[in-house]
Design a protein around this motif. Structure first.
Motif, PDB file in Angstrom:
ATOM      1  N   GLU A 226      48.619  53.331  30.295  1.00 44.31           N
ATOM      2  CA  GLU A 226      47.496  53.748  31.141  1.00 44.31           C
ATOM      3  C   GLU A 226      47.616  53.241  32.572  1.00 44.31           C
ATOM      4  OE1 GLU A 226      45.193  55.831  30.140  1.00 44.31           O
ATOM      5  OE2 GLU A 226      46.054  55.918  28.119  1.00 44.31           O
ATOM      6  N   GLY A 227      48.544  52.311  32.805  1.00 43.13           N
ATOM      7  CA  GLY A 227      48.699  51.760  34.153  1.00 43.13           C
ATOM      8  C   GLY A 227      47.473  50.992  34.606  1.00 43.13           C
ATOM      9  N   CYS A 228      46.923  50.177  33.716  1.00 48.23           N
ATOM     10  CA  CYS A 228      45.690  49.460  34.042  1.00 48.23           C
ATOM     11  C   CYS A 228      45.805  47.996  33.642  1.00 48.23           C
ATOM     12  CB  CYS A 228      44.496  50.086  33.323  1.00 48.23           C
ATOM     13  SG  CYS A 228      44.611  49.965  31.523  1.00 48.23           S
ATOM     14  N   THR A 229      44.883  47.193  34.147  1.00 51.15           N
ATOM     15  CA  THR A 229      44.757  45.793  33.745  1.00 51.15           C
ATOM     16  C   THR A 229      43.292  45.511  33.447  1.00 51.15           C
ATOM     17  OG1 THR A 229      44.517  45.102  36.053  1.00 51.15           O
ATOM     18  CG2 THR A 229      46.727  44.976  35.099  1.00 51.15           C
ATOM     19  N   PRO A 230      43.008  44.547  32.582  1.00 56.63           N
ATOM     20  CA  PRO A 230      41.613  44.318  32.189  1.00 56.63           C
ATOM     21  C   PRO A 230      40.848  43.480  33.196  1.00 56.63           C
ATOM     22  CG  PRO A 230      43.026  42.777  31.034  1.00 56.63           C
ATOM     23  CD  PRO A 230      43.935  43.664  31.848  1.00 56.63           C
ATOM     24  N   SER A 231      39.571  43.748  33.304  1.00 51.85           N
ATOM     25  CA  SER A 231      38.669  42.863  34.035  1.00 51.85           C
ATOM     26  C   SER A 231      38.347  41.681  33.127  1.00 51.85           C
ATOM     27  CB  SER A 231      37.393  43.598  34.416  1.00 51.85           C
ATOM     28  OG  SER A 231      36.668  43.953  33.240  1.00 51.85           O
ATOM     29  N   LEU A 232      37.670  40.679  33.658  1.00 50.64           N
ATOM     30  CA  LEU A 232      37.276  39.539  32.839  1.00 50.64           C
ATOM     31  C   LEU A 232      36.355  39.986  31.706  1.00 50.64           C
ATOM     32  CD1 LEU A 232      37.081  36.555  32.154  1.00 50.64           C
ATOM     33  CD2 LEU A 232      35.313  36.329  33.923  1.00 50.64           C
ATOM     34  N   GLN A 234      36.133  42.928  30.251  1.00 52.10           N
ATOM     35  CA  GLN A 234      36.880  43.671  29.237  1.00 52.10           C
ATOM     36  C   GLN A 234      37.724  42.731  28.384  1.00 52.10           C
ATOM     37  OE1 GLN A 234      38.811  46.329  32.013  1.00 52.10           O
ATOM     38  NE2 GLN A 234      37.520  48.053  31.417  1.00 52.10           N
ATOM     39  N   ALA A 235      38.353  41.739  29.027  1.00 55.82           N
ATOM     40  CA  ALA A 235      39.169  40.782  28.279  1.00 55.82           C
ATOM     41  C   ALA A 235      38.314  39.982  27.297  1.00 55.82           C
ATOM     42  CB  ALA A 235      39.897  39.845  29.246  1.00 55.82           C
ATOM     43  N   GLN A 236      37.109  39.652  27.710  1.00 56.79           N
ATOM     44  CA  GLN A 236      36.198  38.929  26.818  1.00 56.79           C
ATOM     45  C   GLN A 236      35.807  39.785  25.619  1.00 56.79           C
ATOM     46  OE1 GLN A 236      33.199  37.930  29.722  1.00 56.79           O
ATOM     47  NE2 GLN A 236      34.023  35.870  30.056  1.00 56.79           N
ATOM     48  N   LYS A 237      35.623  41.080  25.837  1.00 61.77           N
ATOM     49  CA  LYS A 237      35.289  41.986  24.728  1.00 61.77           C
ATOM     50  C   LYS A 237      36.479  42.141  23.786  1.00 61.77           C
ATOM     51  CE  LYS A 237      31.836  44.580  27.365  1.00 61.77           C
ATOM     52  NZ  LYS A 237      31.501  45.876  28.023  1.00 61.77           N
ATOM     53  N   LEU A 238      37.673  42.166  24.335  1.00 60.56           N
ATOM     54  CA  LEU A 238      38.878  42.233  23.494  1.00 60.56           C
ATOM     55  C   LEU A 238      39.004  40.971  22.639  1.00 60.56           C
ATOM     56  CD1 LEU A 238      41.361  43.630  26.166  1.00 60.56           C
ATOM     57  CD2 LEU A 238      40.553  44.860  24.146  1.00 60.56           C
ATOM     58  N   LYS A 239      38.724  39.827  23.240  1.00 63.37           N
ATOM     59  CA  LYS A 239      38.763  38.556  22.506  1.00 63.37           C
ATOM     60  C   LYS A 239      37.739  38.565  21.369  1.00 63.37           C
ATOM     61  CE  LYS A 239      37.591  33.661  23.140  1.00 63.37           C
ATOM     62  NZ  LYS A 239      37.136  32.638  24.134  1.00 63.37           N
ATOM     63  N   ALA A 240      36.521  39.037  21.654  1.00 61.62           N
ATOM     64  CA  ALA A 240      35.473  39.075  20.630  1.00 61.62           C
ATOM     65  C   ALA A 240      35.864  40.005  19.480  1.00 61.62           C
ATOM     66  CB  ALA A 240      34.153  39.524  21.257  1.00 61.62           C
ATOM     67  N   ALA A 241      36.458  41.153  19.815  1.00 62.45           N
ATOM     68  CA  ALA A 241      36.884  42.091  18.768  1.00 62.45           C
ATOM     69  C   ALA A 241      37.997  41.494  17.925  1.00 62.45           C
ATOM     70  CB  ALA A 241      37.345  43.398  19.407  1.00 62.45           C
ATOM     71  N   SER A 242      38.887  40.745  18.560  1.00 57.66           N
ATOM     72  CA  SER A 242      39.961  40.072  17.821  1.00 57.66           C
ATOM     73  C   SER A 242      39.395  39.030  16.863  1.00 57.66           C
ATOM     74  CB  SER A 242      40.938  39.410  18.797  1.00 57.66           C
ATOM     75  OG  SER A 242      41.915  38.647  18.107  1.00 57.66           O
ATOM     76  N   LYS A 243      38.395  38.313  17.326  1.00 56.47           N
ATOM     77  CA  LYS A 243      37.765  37.287  16.490  1.00 56.47           C
ATOM     78  C   LYS A 243      37.130  37.902  15.262  1.00 56.47           C
ATOM     79  CE  LYS A 243      34.491  33.425  16.757  1.00 56.47           C
ATOM     80  NZ  LYS A 243      33.514  32.694  17.633  1.00 56.47           N
ATOM     81  N   GLU A 244      36.603  39.113  15.408  1.00 55.26           N
ATOM     82  CA  GLU A 244      35.971  39.807  14.286  1.00 55.26           C
ATOM     83  C   GLU A 244      36.976  40.630  13.479  1.00 55.26           C
ATOM     84  OE1 GLU A 244      32.852  39.418  13.418  1.00 55.26           O
ATOM     85  OE2 GLU A 244      32.473  38.039  15.107  1.00 55.26           O
ATOM     86  N   SER A 245      38.255  40.537  13.855  1.00 60.04           N
ATOM     87  CA  SER A 245      39.335  41.256  13.162  1.00 60.04           C
ATOM     88  C   SER A 245      39.129  42.769  13.191  1.00 60.04           C
ATOM     89  CB  SER A 245      39.447  40.778  11.703  1.00 60.04           C
ATOM     90  OG  SER A 245      39.736  39.396  11.666  1.00 60.04           O
ATOM     91  N   VAL A 246      38.601  43.257  14.301  1.00 63.84           N
ATOM     92  CA  VAL A 246      38.381  44.707  14.425  1.00 63.84           C
ATOM     93  C   VAL A 246      39.091  45.263  15.672  1.00 63.84           C
ATOM     94  CG1 VAL A 246      36.204  44.705  13.178  1.00 63.84           C
ATOM     95  CG2 VAL A 246      36.188  44.314  15.642  1.00 63.84           C
ATOM     96  N   LEU A 247      40.060  44.527  16.194  1.00 60.54           N
ATOM     97  CA  LEU A 247      40.744  44.985  17.398  1.00 60.54           C
ATOM     98  C   LEU A 247      41.886  45.923  17.015  1.00 60.54           C
ATOM     99  CD1 LEU A 247      40.876  44.865  20.438  1.00 60.54           C
ATOM    100  CD2 LEU A 247      42.412  42.906  20.265  1.00 60.54           C
ATOM    101  N   THR A 248      41.605  47.207  17.036  1.00 64.53           N
ATOM    102  CA  THR A 248      42.599  48.228  16.743  1.00 64.53           C
ATOM    103  C   THR A 248      42.950  48.969  18.028  1.00 64.53           C
ATOM    104  OG1 THR A 248      40.909  49.895  16.293  1.00 64.53           O
ATOM    105  CG2 THR A 248      41.623  48.503  14.438  1.00 64.53           C
ATOM    106  N   LYS A 249      43.874  49.896  17.912  1.00 64.04           N
ATOM    107  CA  LYS A 249      44.244  50.701  19.074  1.00 64.04           C
ATOM    108  C   LYS A 249      43.053  51.485  19.598  1.00 64.04           C
ATOM    109  CE  LYS A 249      47.895  53.812  20.646  1.00 64.04           C
ATOM    110  NZ  LYS A 249      49.135  54.546  20.245  1.00 64.04           N
ATOM    111  N   ASP A 250      42.245  52.020  18.691  1.00 62.95           N
ATOM    112  CA  ASP A 250      41.056  52.773  19.105  1.00 62.95           C
ATOM    113  C   ASP A 250      40.033  51.857  19.776  1.00 62.95           C
ATOM    114  OD1 ASP A 250      42.109  55.102  18.133  1.00 62.95           O
ATOM    115  OD2 ASP A 250      41.112  54.951  16.177  1.00 62.95           O
TER     116      ASP A 250
END
Length: 310
Positions: A226-232, A234-250
């Motif tokens: 996508e040629g993008c980088t995360p904001s703070l 967005q990165a925090q939301k990715l971390k939270a999703a990882s913690k809940e074991s729901v971080l998928t490609k979608d």
């Protein structure tokens, strides 16, 4: 009965025939001229020695003046010496075609050597985030080991600094900042490289470090596609999703594609019906003309009131 004069200690011959200055000099570390072939880099040295413009200037200086500041080394078990402080000077000497350089040989244990190595390099102007991350981690572990050893023998009671606070004191950065840099060691090499290149900011990178290596690789693929980088945020939301074991490609796509609303809050509105004021204006006046006239009249009223209150 104690024999007279039995407690008299005679000075040694060295003390009798040497000056006070010579005796003081004997206590100081001596500068030795050692061959470069006997000098070896510090094991696990986290700082890169780059052939950049600054190195070119250092090489020119060595050619003209020699090495002005001795490097600090310690003896190796396998022979030769390990460089503790002075890797760039050693490299500049090699490029300058010099065979020897001034060194201070100092006996020190591994942890003391690590702390000195990190402190001497952290004063440099240009240090990559990955270099700080590795160096602070090494120093933190060394300080912790030293603390455990002193706990075994020390009987003094007092408030001890946390190990990360000791690292912060020597680096000139806050304890929280030191912790953030150390956290970057959990990034995959590819993401760490993006941080070093300045393509990924440090603060969101710290949040991404909580993702599993597999999740980091998945997110890196998304970034490249996508040629993008995360904001703070967005990165925090990715971390939270990882913690809940729901971080998928979608999930990654949903977080990164969402856009926060940028609607500014509406200002309070004053509305006057045209029917209430149209009789004060010539026929055919538009609402815009009425508004402009009202504002002018209010401005004149304001000025007159200001003059009266003076």
């Amino acid at each position: 009965m104690r024999e007279y004069g039995s407690n008299i200690i005679l000075p040694s011959l060295d003390n009798l025939f040497s000056s006070e200055q010579e005796r003081q000099d004997a206590k100081l570390e001596k500068i030795q001229i050692l061959p470069l072939s006997e000098l070896h880099p510090f094991e696990g040295h986290p700082f890169q020695v780059r052939d950049d413009e600054e190195m070119d200037k250092m090489v020119d200086s060595v050619k003209e003046y020699g090495v002005m500041t001795p490097v600090i080394v310690r003896p190796r078990r396998d022979g030769g010496y390990e460089i503790v402080a002075g890797h760039r000077r050693c490299h500049a000497s090699q490029r300058a075609g010099v065979d020897t350089m001034p060194c201070i040989v100092r006996d020190m244990d591994d942890d003391t050597a690590i702390i000195l190595m990190v402190d001497s390099n952290c004063q440099r102007e240009h240090i990559l985030p990955s270099e700080k991350a590795k160096a602070y981690q090494m120093k933190l572990e060394a300080i912790k080991r030293q603390g455990r050893r002193s706990d075994l023998t020390s009987s003094q009671v007092g408030t001890k600094l946390r190990a990360d606070e000791c690292v912060a004191q020597g680096s000139g950065e806050s304890r929280n900042q030191v912790q953030r840099y150390i956290r970057l060691n959990n990034l995959t090499p590819d993401l760490m490289q993006l941080v070093d290149d300045g393509r990924l900011k440090t603060t969101p990178a710290v949040e991404l470090s909580y993702l599993t290596p597999e999740e980091q690789e998945e997110f890196l693929s998304y970034m490249e596609e996508e040629g993008c980088t995360p904001s703070l945020s967005q990165a925090q939301k990715l971390k939270a999703a990882s913690k809940e074991s729901v971080l998928t490609k979608d999930t990654i796509h949903g977080i990164m594609s969402a856009r926060s609303p940028s609607v500014k809050p509406r200002e309070p509105q004053l509305t006057i019906a045209v029917s209430k004021v149209e009789r004060y204006f010539p026929k055919g006046f538009s609402s815009e003309q009425m508004e402009s006239t009202i504002l002018k009249l209010l401005e004149n009223y304001y000025r007159k009131r200001q003059d009266y209150e003076r």
